[in-house]
Design a protein around this motif. Structure first.
Motif: not given
Length: 531
Positions: A239, A242, A244-245, A272, A275-277, A280
């Motif tokens: 993680c 950022c 984004k989640c 969520c 949303s994370c590439e 994380g």
């Protein structure tokens, strides 16, 4: 994304539940098959819980299945099955239409309102334990969804249908036809309107705040989900904080700063996860992953009981229009010139047939209004204070609005809580929900020497019949023993504001005698014609 298919499946299932349950409350043409509708209503939490407590039917396992699924996957019930929750997601989604600049940061973490949500859950639970269902009536998400669609959306749907019927009729197309609905008392519309505005405002501004603060079902399932086998958790090694989640978390339960997820508030929407590439945030098993963080192991693994049975059926075909119109037409033939002065003194409101009586009905009805929507004559209407404050919004039979068909058992087939027990057509014909009372001093035959008889003509059991009075006039005479309390006499009576004949509800339903069938007299055979 690894979870794209999972989210797509969740969205598809939730939209199907939303459409079917919404349509169930407005459908007047009995479009949905009984077996199909039953698959969507048996799994609503509080109705199935009440059935389980009262051992009504096998549908009571619905809430057990929900608990097992929650122990496995978390609060997926709230995002895929609960129509109120799905409606909030639809409203929340529209937020991006009005705030394009904030699309990338729609939500942010907020602290839970634990005192409020646990207090509301405790009050609801204690009410159910001690037989006071008023709190579940006001807070149960399925019941509130039913109130909104039955009282607010259904009249609009009927109006749109009638407008379309007029338009298509001009082209000699009669696929659509006019339908009639009975307007509920304005006081009964206040609460559904208030709940709708509250839910719309909270979901538009704060996502699932209603589910995680007001809804007792969401709070209870949140407690259960703390022990679930699969959980959403943040991987502290990958993680990057950022955010984004957290920006797409409609439950506002992801604390990126401390790399924690309040899983008791997570509704399992899976936004969520996509949303994370960097993976994380992930959907972890309760144990067995070395790189998981902030995810407590569960001590046992449970399985899902996939047993299913149809217990809820909606409407059966019956011919009702002609009887209602004929009752109106007959009553309009006799227009009293004097207003009546003697009030209709009723001891009890009339509960639907199959409800056994006021005590059983008040203790088990969650006021979901499915019976109100399904009733073909619209005689079932929401109460205001007829049952007292504890029975606010629970259905009752309003004979000023309509009457109960003699052989109709629709309400007993659609009730999801067991408040209205299943009846056969034959049992319905002897179920006495109330008794007829005749007030002579209100009757136009007595007060205006006018011929009438609307009440006797529409009585299906002949508990009301006309007997000689003065000269050629006849006046009603009643027989309570064969009266079932259907209210056809009260509905047809033309006197206002107080009826000359009315039904007083039975505190406990009784069994009426079957009306005697008079044998035809044997006439002498006719002589043959001489030609």
């Amino acid at each position: 994304m690894r979870y794209k298919v999972l989210k797509t499946f969740r969205v598809a299932v939730s939209l199907i539940f939303l459409f079917v349950l919404s349509f169930a409350f407005v459908d007047f043409a009995e479009t949905l098959p009984n077996w199909f509708l039953g698959g969507f209503t048996w799994i609503q939490f509080i109705p199935s819980l009440l059935e389980f407590v009262n051992l009504v039917s096998i549908a009571s396992i619905g809430f057990v299945v929900i608990l097992l699924v929650t122990l496995l996957f978390g609060r997926v019930y709230c995002s895929t099955v609960c129509p109120m929750g799905i409606m909030q997601d639809v409203v929340s989604r529209t937020r991006t239409w009005f705030s394009k600049k904030k699309r990338k940061k729609r939500f942010k973490y907020s602290r839970p309102h634990n005192r409020l949500r646990y207090s509301l859950m405790a009050i609801t639970a204690l009410g159910l334990i001690f037989g006071a269902v008023i709190f579940s009536n006001l807070l149960d998400p399925f019941s509130n969804f039913g109130k909104i669609f039955s009282q607010l959306i259904r009249p609009l749907y009927y109006g749109a249908n009638n407008i379309l019927a007029n338009i298509m009729g001009n082209f000699d197309v009669y696929t659509f036809y006019h339908v009639e609905t009975k307007q509920s008392a304005w006081a009964a519309l206040i609460y559904p309107a208030a709940i709708l505005m509250l839910v719309l405002w909270l979901s538009f501004r704060k996502g699932r705040l209603y589910c995680n603060t007001v809804c007792p079902v969401g709070t209870l399932l949140g407690l259960v989900s703390k022990a679930s086998y699969y959980k959403v958790g943040i991987n502290s090694h990958t993680c990057t904080q950022c955010g984004k989640c957290a920006a797409v978390c409609k439950s506002q339960c992801i604390d990126v700063k401390n790399k924690k997820v309040d899983f008791s508030r997570c509704v399992g929407c899976f936004n969520c996860l996509n949303s994370c590439e960097l993976s994380g945030i992930d959907y972890y098993p309760g144990y067995g992953k070395k790189n998981k963080a902030n995810v407590k192991p569960n001590l046992s693994q449970v399985t899902v009981d996939k047993g299913r049975r149809e217990v809820l059926t909606k409407a059966v075909g019956m011919v009702i229009g002609s009887s209602i119109l004929s009752a109106k037409a007959y009553a309009e033939e006799v227009i009293p010139t004097k207003k009546t002065t003697i009030p209709n003194d009723k001891n009890f409101p009339v509960t639907p047939p199959g409800s056994l009586g006021i005590e059983h009905f008040n203790d088990t009805c969650t006021a979901c209004h499915l019976c109100i929507s399904a009733c073909p004559t619209h005689v079932i209407q929401p109460s205001v204070l007829e049952y007292g404050i504890g029975g606010f919004m629970q259905p009752r039979l309003d004979y000023h609005a309509s009457f109960c068909n003699y052989d109709c058992i629709v309400c007993s087939e659609v009730c999801p809580t067991g408040a209205i027990m299943s009846l056969t057509t034959e049992a319905k014909k002897t179920t006495q929900v109330g008794k007829v009372i005749f007030e002579k001093d209100n009757c136009v035959v007595h007060t205006e020497s006018t011929s009438c008889g609307a009440c006797a003509e529409h009585c299906p059991t002949k508990a009301v019949r006309m007997v000689p009075y003065e000269g050629t006039l006849t006046i009603p005479e009643t027989d309570e023993s064969i009266c079932v309390g259907c209210g056809a006499c009260e509905y047809a009576c033309p006197t206002r504001p107080f009826r000359a004949i009315f039904v007083d509800g039975n505190g406990e339903h009784q069994v009426a005698k079957l009306p005697e069938v008079e044998a035809l007299e044997d006439d002498e055979p006719l002589e043959e014609f001489p030609f």
